[in-house]
Design an enzyme around this catalytic site. Sequence first.
Site, PDB file in Angstrom:
ATOM      1  N   PHE A   1     -14.060   3.615   4.476  1.00  0.00           N
ATOM      2  CA  PHE A   1     -12.962   2.850   3.862  1.00  0.00           C
ATOM      3  C   PHE A   1     -12.579   3.518   2.535  1.00  0.00           C
ATOM      4  CE2 PHE A   1     -11.321  -0.206   1.079  1.00  0.00           C
ATOM      5  CZ  PHE A   1     -10.131  -1.039   1.968  1.00  0.00           C
ATOM      6  N   VAL A   2     -11.361   3.878   2.298  1.00  0.00           N
ATOM      7  CA  VAL A   2     -11.001   4.797   1.118  1.00  0.00           C
ATOM      8  C   VAL A   2     -10.029   3.788   0.297  1.00  0.00           C
ATOM      9  CG1 VAL A   2     -11.086   6.948   2.397  1.00  0.00           C
ATOM     10  CG2 VAL A   2      -8.953   5.783   2.419  1.00  0.00           C
TER      11      VAL A   2
ATOM     12  N   GLY B   1       0.760  -1.175   0.013  1.00  0.00           N
ATOM     13  CA  GLY B   1       0.002   0.048   0.000  1.00  0.00           C
ATOM     14  C   GLY B   1       0.840   1.213  -0.076  1.00  0.00           C
TER      15      GLY B   1
ATOM     16  N   ASP C   1      -4.741   2.427  10.856  1.00  0.00           N
ATOM     17  CA  ASP C   1      -6.234   2.460  10.988  1.00  0.00           C
ATOM     18  C   ASP C   1      -6.257   1.802  12.536  1.00  0.00           C
ATOM     19  OD1 ASP C   1      -8.840   1.800  10.287  1.00  0.00           O
ATOM     20  OD2 ASP C   1      -8.455  -0.277   9.694  1.00  0.00           O
TER      21      ASP C   1
ATOM     22  N   ARG D   1      -5.568   0.812  -6.755  1.00  0.00           N
ATOM     23  CA  ARG D   1      -4.392   1.373  -6.112  1.00  0.00           C
ATOM     24  C   ARG D   1      -3.638   2.550  -7.252  1.00  0.00           C
ATOM     25  NH1 ARG D   1      -2.276  -1.830  -1.862  1.00  0.00           N
ATOM     26  NH2 ARG D   1      -2.580  -4.129  -2.151  1.00  0.00           N
TER      27      ARG D   1
ATOM     28  N   LYS E   1      -6.850   7.332  10.529  1.00  0.00           N
ATOM     29  CA  LYS E   1      -7.957   7.102  11.137  1.00  0.00           C
ATOM     30  C   LYS E   1      -8.177   6.859  12.544  1.00  0.00           C
ATOM     31  CE  LYS E   1     -10.010   4.450   7.109  1.00  0.00           C
ATOM     32  NZ  LYS E   1     -10.625   2.971   6.944  1.00  0.00           N
TER      33      LYS E   1
HETATM   34  P1  IMP Z   1      -4.021  -1.453  10.659  1.00  0.00           P
HETATM   35  O1  IMP Z   1      -3.407  -2.752  11.173  1.00  0.00           O
HETATM   36  O2  IMP Z   1      -5.474  -1.828  11.058  1.00  0.00           O
HETATM   37  O3  IMP Z   1      -3.685   0.026  11.189  1.00  0.00           O
HETATM   38  O4  IMP Z   1      -4.147  -1.468   9.272  1.00  0.00           O
HETATM   39  C1  IMP Z   1      -3.263  -0.873   8.403  1.00  0.00           C
HETATM   40  C2  IMP Z   1      -3.556  -1.655   7.200  1.00  0.00           C
HETATM   41  O5  IMP Z   1      -5.036  -1.583   6.703  1.00  0.00           O
HETATM   42  C3  IMP Z   1      -2.944  -0.379   6.032  1.00  0.00           C
HETATM   43  O6  IMP Z   1      -1.667  -0.763   5.675  1.00  0.00           O
HETATM   44  C4  IMP Z   1      -3.993  -0.599   4.573  1.00  0.00           C
HETATM   45  O7  IMP Z   1      -3.340  -1.904   3.938  1.00  0.00           O
HETATM   46  C5  IMP Z   1      -5.196  -1.458   5.476  1.00  0.00           C
HETATM   47  N1  IMP Z   1      -6.231  -0.429   5.372  1.00  0.00           N
HETATM   48  C6  IMP Z   1      -6.684   0.079   6.642  1.00  0.00           C
HETATM   49  N2  IMP Z   1      -7.764   1.136   6.306  1.00  0.00           N
HETATM   50  C7  IMP Z   1      -7.967   1.016   5.056  1.00  0.00           C
HETATM   51  C8  IMP Z   1      -8.860   1.746   3.922  1.00  0.00           C
HETATM   52  O8  IMP Z   1      -9.560   2.357   4.257  1.00  0.00           O
HETATM   53  N3  IMP Z   1      -8.442   1.525   2.578  1.00  0.00           N
HETATM   54  C9  IMP Z   1      -7.578   0.818   2.122  1.00  0.00           C
HETATM   55  N4  IMP Z   1      -6.710  -0.188   3.011  1.00  0.00           N
HETATM   56  C10 IMP Z   1      -7.192   0.011   4.313  1.00  0.00           C
HETATM   57 MG    MG Z   2      -1.262  -1.867   3.502  1.00  0.00          MG
END
Ligand code: IMP
Ligand code: MG
Length: 178
Positions: free
Chosen positions: A151-152, A43, A102, A164, A130
């Site tokens: 979700f974006v 990402g 996130d 992407r 977020k």
């Molecule tokens: P975390 O471990 O929950 O902080 O998630 C981080 C990963 O979740 C990011 O590197 C993204 O790949 C994915 N992610 C979280 N929210 C989104 C979103 O709104 N769109 C797309 N990918 C997301």
């Molecule tokens: Mg990611």
Amino acid sequence: MKNDLQQILLTEEQISRRISELGLEIDRHYEGKEILLVTLLDGAIVFTADLIRNLSIPLRLDCIRVSSYGDSTDPETAPRILSSLKSEVGGRHVLLVDDILDTGNTMKRVHDEVLARDPESVHSCVFLDKPERRQNDFKADWSGFSIPDEFVVGYGLDYAGQYRQLPFVGTLKPSVYE
Ligand code: IMP
Ligand code: MG
């Protein structure tokens, strides 16, 4: 593809303006030092490509791949490191770069992994944050934009592997998920 979008949250212009600000802040923070910039695949590649072109400090680049969402929009709570760093981390200034913070579980996992290798310092820079979704106390040192709990996609962020390459950030129409 653009027909699948509900709303554009961040335009190309907003993104590029903010990344030049981040570049200045990061340059200032690390003045006189070299960093090891660790990008989280897949990402963060778009953000990383633009961010490094706004940095003047010397840097080396490395990548780390962490398991996450699969094709769903629910995060796993225990991310696994799928492919780790090839660089020597000991004594280096590490800057972790991800697309979005996130729940914070991914960044916390990677942060712990890097810390275990005895770096001189570890900081983090995320394109999006977020804050409402956080499940731990992880805080990024730099963040491009704080966004609501939606979700974006675009600018490196995917839904089921798609979108992407969009140069902006937007939300998807509900019909895309159904
Ligand atoms: P975390 O471990 O929950 O902080 O998630 C981080 C990963 O979740 C990011 O590197 C993204 O790949 C994915 N992610 C979280 N929210 C989104 C979103 O709104 N769109 C797309 N990918 C997301
Ligand atoms: Mg990611």
